[in-house]
Design a protein around this motif. Structure first.
Motif, PDB file in Angstrom:
ATOM      1  N   ALA A 197      21.834 -30.201  39.079  1.00  0.00           N
ATOM      2  CA  ALA A 197      22.773 -30.881  39.979  1.00  0.00           C
ATOM      3  C   ALA A 197      22.634 -30.356  41.401  1.00  0.00           C
ATOM      4  O   ALA A 197      22.621 -31.127  42.364  1.00  0.00           O
ATOM      5  CB  ALA A 197      24.207 -30.696  39.482  1.00  0.00           C
ATOM      6  N   GLN A 198      22.519 -29.042  41.544  1.00  0.00           N
ATOM      7  CA  GLN A 198      22.392 -28.444  42.873  1.00  0.00           C
ATOM      8  C   GLN A 198      21.075 -28.825  43.534  1.00  0.00           C
ATOM      9  O   GLN A 198      20.993 -28.898  44.765  1.00  0.00           O
ATOM     10  CB  GLN A 198      22.527 -26.931  42.768  1.00  0.00           C
ATOM     11  N   ASP A 199      20.052 -29.077  42.717  1.00  0.00           N
ATOM     12  CA  ASP A 199      18.747 -29.484  43.262  1.00  0.00           C
ATOM     13  C   ASP A 199      18.718 -30.968  43.633  1.00  0.00           C
ATOM     14  O   ASP A 199      17.714 -31.457  44.157  1.00  0.00           O
ATOM     15  CB  ASP A 199      17.639 -29.197  42.251  1.00  0.00           C
ATOM     16  N   GLY A 200      19.813 -31.660  43.362  1.00  0.00           N
ATOM     17  CA  GLY A 200      19.881 -33.072  43.714  1.00  0.00           C
ATOM     18  C   GLY A 200      19.099 -33.991  42.803  1.00  0.00           C
ATOM     19  O   GLY A 200      18.649 -35.066  43.222  1.00  0.00           O
ATOM     20  N   ALA A 201      18.940 -33.590  41.530  1.00  0.00           N
ATOM     21  CA  ALA A 201      18.178 -34.414  40.591  1.00  0.00           C
ATOM     22  C   ALA A 201      18.862 -35.757  40.356  1.00  0.00           C
ATOM     23  O   ALA A 201      20.086 -35.874  40.413  1.00  0.00           O
ATOM     24  CB  ALA A 201      18.018 -33.681  39.258  1.00  0.00           C
ATOM     25  N   ASP A 202      18.056 -36.769  40.097  1.00  0.00           N
ATOM     26  CA  ASP A 202      18.565 -38.097  39.757  1.00  0.00           C
ATOM     27  C   ASP A 202      19.011 -38.071  38.294  1.00  0.00           C
ATOM     28  O   ASP A 202      18.249 -37.632  37.426  1.00  0.00           O
ATOM     29  CB  ASP A 202      17.447 -39.122  39.944  1.00  0.00           C
ATOM     30  N   PRO A 203      20.227 -38.532  37.972  1.00  0.00           N
ATOM     31  CA  PRO A 203      20.677 -38.537  36.578  1.00  0.00           C
ATOM     32  C   PRO A 203      19.747 -39.296  35.635  1.00  0.00           C
ATOM     33  O   PRO A 203      19.712 -39.013  34.437  1.00  0.00           O
ATOM     34  CB  PRO A 203      22.052 -39.217  36.648  1.00  0.00           C
ATOM     35  N   ALA A 204      19.002 -40.256  36.187  1.00  0.00           N
ATOM     36  CA  ALA A 204      18.080 -41.040  35.362  1.00  0.00           C
ATOM     37  C   ALA A 204      16.694 -40.405  35.264  1.00  0.00           C
ATOM     38  O   ALA A 204      15.835 -40.925  34.535  1.00  0.00           O
ATOM     39  CB  ALA A 204      17.950 -42.452  35.924  1.00  0.00           C
ATOM     40  N   SER A 205      16.467 -39.294  35.949  1.00  0.00           N
ATOM     41  CA  SER A 205      15.141 -38.670  35.965  1.00  0.00           C
ATOM     42  C   SER A 205      14.787 -38.097  34.596  1.00  0.00           C
ATOM     43  O   SER A 205      15.656 -37.877  33.737  1.00  0.00           O
ATOM     44  CB  SER A 205      15.096 -37.551  37.009  1.00  0.00           C
ATOM     45  N   GLU A 206      13.517 -37.835  34.402  1.00  0.00           N
ATOM     46  CA  GLU A 206      13.051 -37.281  33.128  1.00  0.00           C
ATOM     47  C   GLU A 206      13.709 -35.928  32.850  1.00  0.00           C
ATOM     48  O   GLU A 206      14.106 -35.646  31.715  1.00  0.00           O
ATOM     49  CB  GLU A 206      11.530 -37.127  33.162  1.00  0.00           C
ATOM     50  N   ALA A 207      13.834 -35.098  33.898  1.00  0.00           N
ATOM     51  CA  ALA A 207      14.435 -33.774  33.712  1.00  0.00           C
ATOM     52  C   ALA A 207      15.894 -33.891  33.293  1.00  0.00           C
ATOM     53  O   ALA A 207      16.353 -33.184  32.380  1.00  0.00           O
ATOM     54  CB  ALA A 207      14.320 -32.970  34.999  1.00  0.00           C
ATOM     55  N   ALA A 208      16.637 -34.787  33.947  1.00  0.00           N
ATOM     56  CA  ALA A 208      18.054 -34.949  33.617  1.00  0.00           C
ATOM     57  C   ALA A 208      18.226 -35.528  32.217  1.00  0.00           C
ATOM     58  O   ALA A 208      19.128 -35.125  31.474  1.00  0.00           O
ATOM     59  CB  ALA A 208      18.732 -35.837  34.647  1.00  0.00           C
ATOM     60  N   GLN A 209      17.371 -36.456  31.852  1.00  0.00           N
ATOM     61  CA  GLN A 209      17.485 -37.053  30.529  1.00  0.00           C
ATOM     62  C   GLN A 209      17.080 -36.084  29.429  1.00  0.00           C
ATOM     63  O   GLN A 209      17.590 -36.139  28.302  1.00  0.00           O
ATOM     64  CB  GLN A 209      16.645 -38.332  30.465  1.00  0.00           C
ATOM     65  N   ASP A 210      16.171 -35.145  29.740  1.00  0.00           N
ATOM     66  CA  ASP A 210      15.849 -34.097  28.764  1.00  0.00           C
ATOM     67  C   ASP A 210      17.049 -33.178  28.559  1.00  0.00           C
ATOM     68  O   ASP A 210      17.332 -32.754  27.436  1.00  0.00           O
ATOM     69  CB  ASP A 210      14.635 -33.292  29.232  1.00  0.00           C
ATOM     70  N   LEU A 211      17.770 -32.894  29.645  1.00  0.00           N
ATOM     71  CA  LEU A 211      18.991 -32.104  29.525  1.00  0.00           C
ATOM     72  C   LEU A 211      20.028 -32.853  28.691  1.00  0.00           C
ATOM     73  O   LEU A 211      20.736 -32.245  27.870  1.00  0.00           O
ATOM     74  CB  LEU A 211      19.561 -31.794  30.906  1.00  0.00           C
ATOM     75  N   ALA A 212      20.138 -34.155  28.894  1.00  0.00           N
ATOM     76  CA  ALA A 212      21.081 -34.958  28.110  1.00  0.00           C
ATOM     77  C   ALA A 212      20.726 -34.916  26.626  1.00  0.00           C
ATOM     78  O   ALA A 212      21.613 -34.809  25.765  1.00  0.00           O
ATOM     79  CB  ALA A 212      21.097 -36.392  28.624  1.00  0.00           C
ATOM     80  N   ARG A 213      19.426 -34.997  26.330  1.00  0.00           N
ATOM     81  CA  ARG A 213      18.983 -34.912  24.930  1.00  0.00           C
ATOM     82  C   ARG A 213      19.372 -33.563  24.336  1.00  0.00           C
ATOM     83  O   ARG A 213      19.912 -33.495  23.218  1.00  0.00           O
ATOM     84  CB  ARG A 213      17.465 -35.104  24.853  1.00  0.00           C
ATOM     85  N   ARG A 214      19.118 -32.474  25.066  1.00  0.00           N
ATOM     86  CA  ARG A 214      19.489 -31.138  24.593  1.00  0.00           C
ATOM     87  C   ARG A 214      20.998 -31.045  24.382  1.00  0.00           C
ATOM     88  O   ARG A 214      21.467 -30.430  23.417  1.00  0.00           O
ATOM     89  CB  ARG A 214      19.048 -30.081  25.605  1.00  0.00           C
ATOM     90  N   HIS A 215      21.752 -31.663  25.282  1.00  0.00           N
ATOM     91  CA  HIS A 215      23.204 -31.601  25.200  1.00  0.00           C
ATOM     92  C   HIS A 215      23.704 -32.288  23.929  1.00  0.00           C
ATOM     93  O   HIS A 215      24.574 -31.753  23.228  1.00  0.00           O
ATOM     94  CB  HIS A 215      23.803 -32.273  26.441  1.00  0.00           C
ATOM     95  N   VAL A 216      23.159 -33.463  23.643  1.00  0.00           N
ATOM     96  CA  VAL A 216      23.576 -34.193  22.449  1.00  0.00           C
ATOM     97  C   VAL A 216      23.169 -33.428  21.188  1.00  0.00           C
ATOM     98  O   VAL A 216      23.943 -33.343  20.218  1.00  0.00           O
ATOM     99  CB  VAL A 216      22.992 -35.615  22.457  1.00  0.00           C
ATOM    100  N   GLU A 217      21.987 -32.833  21.178  1.00  0.00           N
ATOM    101  CA  GLU A 217      21.564 -32.028  20.034  1.00  0.00           C
ATOM    102  C   GLU A 217      22.501 -30.843  19.834  1.00  0.00           C
ATOM    103  O   GLU A 217      22.826 -30.471  18.696  1.00  0.00           O
ATOM    104  CB  GLU A 217      20.130 -31.543  20.235  1.00  0.00           C
TER     105      GLU A 217
END
Length: 276
Positions: A197-217
């Motif tokens: 978030a501090q780096d200004g990543a796009d929520p739809a980016s690959e990095a953000a979506q990988d974090l979302a996957r980890r979060h759901v797991e």
């Protein structure tokens, strides 16, 4: 005396990006902005930043901090000297910090007493004639400063008594090392979200979506929740939590405040729409 934004960021252990965000939302304004666009901060701005950091440390989100500061500023607008007003406000913060210190000191004391009692137990095995101190543990106030069930009522209201019972049994069954490992996994996930978030990543980016996957797991591994139970409304549960992260300051604090929690929410929304 004035200081550059880089000097303040280093001294406060934060980032220039965070300070610029505080300026944008009106929490901490620089004392002036130079012709080159650089922000500079005077002593009053430093005191205000300290107030913000103290409130963040107490778990408040940025929206709540703004409300607190506005209320305090309004109280101080009655002709009181600014320095006197700042001192009075900081005295309130100091009281809160002292309460937190008392709680931590109680925890430290309870752990120290438990260690001492366990040491006596080990010596008793070496010297059978010595009084068995195992009965002393509960009398040693070993749970001073701890409240393992402080969210029980809230969890039962949100998801039912069965959900709390399953989660509580799972947590206790992890044991000390398992609980420590789970906390580390949760803290690492929170740190990764905050950094993205501090780096200004796009929520739809690959990095953000990988974090979302980890979060759901991570959520799937907690018994008693719809994420873990077969046939549960996983998407609805994830989306509901995502909204709660933003709305509830206690959750938002895990992601650097409301701004970070909003990034987490948006990324989880996209993931749920694509994958769940």
């Amino acid at each position: 005396m004035e200081y550059s934004i880089q000097q303040i960021a280093r001294a406060a252990g934060t980032t220039s990006r965070t300070l610029r965000h505080y300026d944008d939302i009106g929490l901490v304004r620089p004392s002036r902005v130079g012709g080159n666009g650089y922000r500079y901060y005077d002593d009053r701005a430093l005191v205000r930043l300290q107030r913000v950091l103290l409130l963040r440390g107490l778990g408040l989100g940025l929206d709540a901090i703004g409300e607190v500061l506005r209320a305090q500023d309004a109280q101080a607008a009655g002709g009181e000297h600014p320095a006197a007003a700042e001192a009075r406000v900081l005295a309130t913060h100091l009281e809160l910090l002292q309460r937190e210190r008392s709680r931590i000191e109680a925890q430290i004391g309870s752990v120290e007493r438990t260690i001492a009692a366990l040491d006596r137990t080990s010596r008793a095995h070496a010297a059978p004639g010595e009084q068995n101190p195992q009965e002393d543990l509960m009398s040693e106030n070993m749970f001073d400063g701890f409240d393992h069930t402080q969210y029980r009522e809230e969890v039962e209201q949100r998801w039912g008594a069965d959900a709390y019972a399953k989660s509580d049994g799972w947590w206790r069954g992890l044991g000390e090392q398992g609980q420590a490992d789970w906390r580390e996994r949760a803290e690492r996930l929170g740190r990764d979200w905050t950094e993205a978030a501090q780096d200004g990543a796009d929520p739809a980016s690959e990095a953000a979506q990988d974090l979302a996957r980890r979060h759901v797991e991570w959520l799937r591994g907690i018994p008693g929740t719809p994420a873990h139970e077969a046939g549960g409304d996983l998407a609805g549960y994830v989306l509901g939590l995502a909204e709660m992260y933003v709305a509830d300051e206690r959750f938002a604090a895990n992601y650097g405040g409301v701004e970070g929690a909003t990034f987490v929410r948006d990324a989880l929304r996209i993931y749920a729409d694509r994958e769940l």
